[in-house]
Design a protein around this motif. Structure first.
Motif, PDB file in Angstrom:
ATOM      1  N   LEU A 246      13.624   7.652  13.643  1.00 43.85           N
ATOM      2  CA  LEU A 246      13.345   7.683  12.205  1.00 43.85           C
ATOM      3  C   LEU A 246      12.288   6.653  11.828  1.00 43.85           C
ATOM      4  N   THR A 247      12.339   5.505  12.484  1.00 48.85           N
ATOM      5  CA  THR A 247      11.320   4.486  12.212  1.00 48.85           C
ATOM      6  C   THR A 247       9.932   4.995  12.595  1.00 48.85           C
ATOM      7  N   LEU A 248       9.843   5.615  13.773  1.00 42.61           N
ATOM      8  CA  LEU A 248       8.559   6.185  14.190  1.00 42.61           C
ATOM      9  C   LEU A 248       8.095   7.264  13.228  1.00 42.61           C
ATOM     10  N   LEU A 249       9.051   8.060  12.714  1.00 42.34           N
ATOM     11  CA  LEU A 249       8.677   9.101  11.745  1.00 42.34           C
ATOM     12  C   LEU A 249       8.129   8.487  10.465  1.00 42.34           C
ATOM     13  N   CYS A 250       8.770   7.407  10.011  1.00 46.15           N
ATOM     14  CA  CYS A 250       8.283   6.726   8.804  1.00 46.15           C
ATOM     15  C   CYS A 250       6.850   6.214   9.004  1.00 46.15           C
ATOM     16  N   VAL A 251       6.629   5.539  10.144  1.00 41.57           N
ATOM     17  CA  VAL A 251       5.298   4.979  10.410  1.00 41.57           C
ATOM     18  C   VAL A 251       4.252   6.089  10.508  1.00 41.57           C
ATOM     19  N   ARG A 252       4.610   7.154  11.234  1.00 38.47           N
ATOM     20  CA  ARG A 252       3.658   8.256  11.402  1.00 38.47           C
ATOM     21  C   ARG A 252       3.350   8.935  10.077  1.00 38.47           C
ATOM     22  N   SER A 253       4.369   9.088   9.217  1.00 38.02           N
ATOM     23  CA  SER A 253       4.144   9.707   7.904  1.00 38.02           C
ATOM     24  C   SER A 253       3.221   8.848   7.043  1.00 38.02           C
ATOM     25  N   ASP A 254       3.403   7.531   7.082  1.00 39.55           N
ATOM     26  CA  ASP A 254       2.539   6.648   6.304  1.00 39.55           C
ATOM     27  C   ASP A 254       1.089   6.729   6.786  1.00 39.55           C
ATOM     28  N   VAL A 255       0.917   6.789   8.127  1.00 41.45           N
ATOM     29  CA  VAL A 255      -0.442   6.892   8.670  1.00 41.45           C
ATOM     30  C   VAL A 255      -1.102   8.185   8.227  1.00 41.45           C
ATOM     31  N   LEU A 256      -0.375   9.294   8.317  1.00 42.03           N
ATOM     32  CA  LEU A 256      -0.941  10.582   7.932  1.00 42.03           C
ATOM     33  C   LEU A 256      -1.207  10.642   6.428  1.00 42.03           C
ATOM     34  N   ALA A 257      -0.322  10.003   5.633  1.00 44.64           N
ATOM     35  CA  ALA A 257      -0.559   9.980   4.183  1.00 44.64           C
ATOM     36  C   ALA A 257      -1.838   9.209   3.861  1.00 44.64           C
ATOM     37  N   GLY A 258      -2.069   8.079   4.577  1.00 47.19           N
ATOM     38  CA  GLY A 258      -3.303   7.327   4.358  1.00 47.19           C
ATOM     39  C   GLY A 258      -4.530   8.127   4.739  1.00 47.19           C
ATOM     40  N   ARG A 259      -4.476   8.853   5.842  1.00 47.51           N
ATOM     41  CA  ARG A 259      -5.619   9.671   6.245  1.00 47.51           C
ATOM     42  C   ARG A 259      -5.897  10.788   5.240  1.00 47.51           C
ATOM     43  N   ALA A 260      -4.804  11.402   4.742  1.00 49.91           N
ATOM     44  CA  ALA A 260      -4.996  12.481   3.761  1.00 49.91           C
ATOM     45  C   ALA A 260      -5.591  11.940   2.476  1.00 49.91           C
ATOM     46  N   ARG A 261      -5.169  10.763   2.071  1.00 48.70           N
ATOM     47  CA  ARG A 261      -5.726  10.181   0.845  1.00 48.70           C
ATOM     48  C   ARG A 261      -7.201   9.801   1.053  1.00 48.70           C
ATOM     49  N   SER A 262      -7.551   9.363   2.269  1.00 49.52           N
ATOM     50  CA  SER A 262      -8.956   9.039   2.554  1.00 49.52           C
ATOM     51  C   SER A 262      -9.823  10.290   2.500  1.00 49.52           C
ATOM     52  N   ALA A 263      -9.204  11.408   2.847  1.00 50.56           N
ATOM     53  CA  ALA A 263      -9.940  12.681   2.801  1.00 50.56           C
ATOM     54  C   ALA A 263      -9.840  13.334   1.434  1.00 50.56           C
ATOM     55  N   ALA A 264      -9.355  12.588   0.437  1.00 48.81           N
ATOM     56  CA  ALA A 264      -9.236  13.079  -0.929  1.00 48.81           C
ATOM     57  C   ALA A 264      -8.317  14.294  -1.018  1.00 48.81           C
ATOM     58  N   ASP A 265      -7.326  14.361  -0.157  1.00 51.63           N
ATOM     59  CA  ASP A 265      -6.362  15.470  -0.182  1.00 51.63           C
ATOM     60  C   ASP A 265      -5.032  14.922  -0.693  1.00 51.63           C
ATOM     61  N   GLU A 266      -4.932  14.846  -2.012  1.00 47.62           N
ATOM     62  CA  GLU A 266      -3.755  14.240  -2.619  1.00 47.62           C
ATOM     63  C   GLU A 266      -2.484  15.050  -2.403  1.00 47.62           C
ATOM     64  N   VAL A 267      -2.636  16.366  -2.249  1.00 45.15           N
ATOM     65  CA  VAL A 267      -1.444  17.211  -2.065  1.00 45.15           C
ATOM     66  C   VAL A 267      -0.740  16.856  -0.754  1.00 45.15           C
ATOM     67  N   TYR A 268      -1.529  16.823   0.359  1.00 47.62           N
ATOM     68  CA  TYR A 268      -0.932  16.476   1.644  1.00 47.62           C
ATOM     69  C   TYR A 268      -0.489  15.022   1.678  1.00 47.62           C
ATOM     70  N   ALA A 269      -1.253  14.162   0.993  1.00 52.16           N
ATOM     71  CA  ALA A 269      -0.864  12.753   0.954  1.00 52.16           C
ATOM     72  C   ALA A 269       0.504  12.588   0.306  1.00 52.16           C
ATOM     73  N   ALA A 270       0.726  13.291  -0.796  1.00 51.01           N
ATOM     74  CA  ALA A 270       2.018  13.210  -1.481  1.00 51.01           C
ATOM     75  C   ALA A 270       3.141  13.765  -0.611  1.00 51.01           C
ATOM     76  N   GLN A 271       2.855  14.869   0.106  1.00 51.00           N
ATOM     77  CA  GLN A 271       3.884  15.461   0.970  1.00 51.00           C
ATOM     78  C   GLN A 271       4.247  14.538   2.127  1.00 51.00           C
ATOM     79  N   PHE A 272       3.234  13.887   2.735  1.00 49.50           N
ATOM     80  CA  PHE A 272       3.527  12.943   3.821  1.00 49.50           C
ATOM     81  C   PHE A 272       4.302  11.732   3.308  1.00 49.50           C
ATOM     82  N   GLU A 273       3.938  11.273   2.112  1.00 50.06           N
ATOM     83  CA  GLU A 273       4.679  10.158   1.543  1.00 50.06           C
ATOM     84  C   GLU A 273       6.127  10.544   1.267  1.00 50.06           C
TER      85      GLU A 273
END
Length: 388
Positions: A205-232
């Motif tokens: 679960l800890t790894l899942l949390c870290v991985r989700s945060d990383v993917l949310a940051g990448r999605a936000r950098s790509a201006a994809d707020e929908v995926y960023a919100a889902q990863f968060e």
């Protein structure tokens, strides 16, 4: 030759103990044999009773004594019945045999207080009868004869019964302690399983949390707020699950050291061989894909089996086989039974098997252990769950 004789003697002694335990498990049969034994002893007095002036012929005396001995059939539930009847026969026929059995039953099944009270009343009644005309000479013609015959009979019978009662209490306490030890072992194993679940699942679960945060940051950098919100949202869900896991599972005191997995088996084998137990370890390559929790169960079985082999079959070769196939992981550990039983009993609580079984069943598996064709074998089967 001496070792073979000693081994044969131990086998005979063990067979005797098993037969004794088997008889002890059938109290109704024992009570029936006791009643028959009492009647057989009392029947020796039938000719004398028929000849005495008590209005009894041989058949009547036989019926009376049979009825008296039949009261021993309820000696466990109601020992006072046989005791009262014994006093009646003592007063009527001057018969002492049933009194011995009744006093023993009082001490055995009602304890020291009842045994002492029974002896006191028996002695008083017998002494009063001794003072009356008609007391038979063979039961004590003088007061000294009476005190050396009638009184010791009652005291000895009750004393043996009280001693047996104490032994019953000791055996009951030992049995209760053994049951408590097994329950404690099961509880301890469950606590360790809970700790392993927390450690293994919490890590994922800890790894899942870290991985989700990383993917949310990448999605936000790509201006994809929908995926960023889902990863968060996914990361928040994993954190809530981790928090819930912490709240539900009570952590072990040593929760930082979870049960090892298959990687630790070679080290376990090396320790056993250094202690004088040769080990043949066979592990399928695909077993490495078992989940950490299942690997912990496999390790636990192998560890306890090697420990038991070192205690009960020192020097015998142990074969440990871990096979995976058709969705089932199968652990089999076997060793030959020693030709000579160790002179000293191994130190242990006898709860290891219960702990192994609980560990295996906690992950949905089955467990069996026992002797077969001169070999002691433990077999544990659990769902493989590969890739999970």
């Amino acid at each position: 030759m001496h070792d073979r004789s000693a081994h044969a003697y131990r086998r005979v002694a063990a067979a005797g103990r098993r037969r004794a335990e088997s008889w002890a498990a059938r109290p109704q049969i024992l009570d029936a044999l006791t009643a028959l034994g009492c009647f057989a002893l009392m029947s020796l007095d039938i000719p004398g009773l028929a000849a005495a002036d008590n209005s009894l012929n041989g058949w009547a005396a036989t019926a009376v004594l049979a009825a008296g001995s039949a009261t021993l059939l309820v000696r466990r539930a109601a020992p006072w019945v046989a005791y009262v009847v014994a006093l009646v026969l003592l007063a009527w026929l001057h018969e002492l045999t049933l009194a011995q059995f009744a006093l023993y039953s009082l001490g055995r099944y009602r304890g020291r207080g009842a045994g002492v009270a029974g002896v006191a009343v028996y002695v008083v009644v017998a002494f009063m009868l001794f003072q009356l005309p008609g007391w038979p000479a063979h039961r004590g013609d003088t007061l000294g004869d009476f005190l050396s015959l009638v009184v010791p009979i009652g005291v000895l019978a009750a004393g043996v019964g009280i001693a047996a009662n104490r032994q019953d209490l000791v055996r009951a306490l030992q049995s209760q302690r053994a049951e408590t030890a097994v329950l404690q072992a099961v509880h301890t194993e469950r606590s360790e399983v809970a700790g392993d679940v927390h450690d293994f699942v919490g890590r994922e679960l800890t790894l899942l949390c870290v991985r989700s945060d990383v993917l949310a940051g990448r999605a936000r950098s790509a201006a994809d707020e929908v995926y960023a919100a889902q990863f968060e949202d996914l990361g928040d869900t994993a954190r809530r699950a981790h928090t819930l896991l912490n709240e539900i599972i009570v952590r072990r005191a040593n929760a930082g050291t979870p049960t090892p997995g298959l990687d630790a088996l070679p080290g376990l084998v090396e320790q056993s061989e250094r202690a004088g137990t040769p080990v043949l370890l066979e592990v399928d390559e695909v077993a490495g894909r078992l989940s950490p929790l299942r690997q912990a169960a496999v390790y636990r079985v192998a560890q306890e089996c090697l420990t038991n082999a070192a205690k009960h079959a020192p020097g015998e070769k142990v074969r440990v086989r871990i096979a995976v196939g058709e969705g089932v992981a199968r652990v089999s550990v076997s060793n030959a039974l020693p030709a000579v039983v160790p002179a000293r009993a191994p130190v242990g609580t006898g709860t290891g098997t219960a702990g192994m079984a609980e560990r295996v069943r906690s992950v949905g598996g089955s467990f069996r252990a026992g002797r077969r064709d001169g070999v002691y074998e433990v077999v544990a089967e659990l769902p493989a769950g590969l890739g999970l």
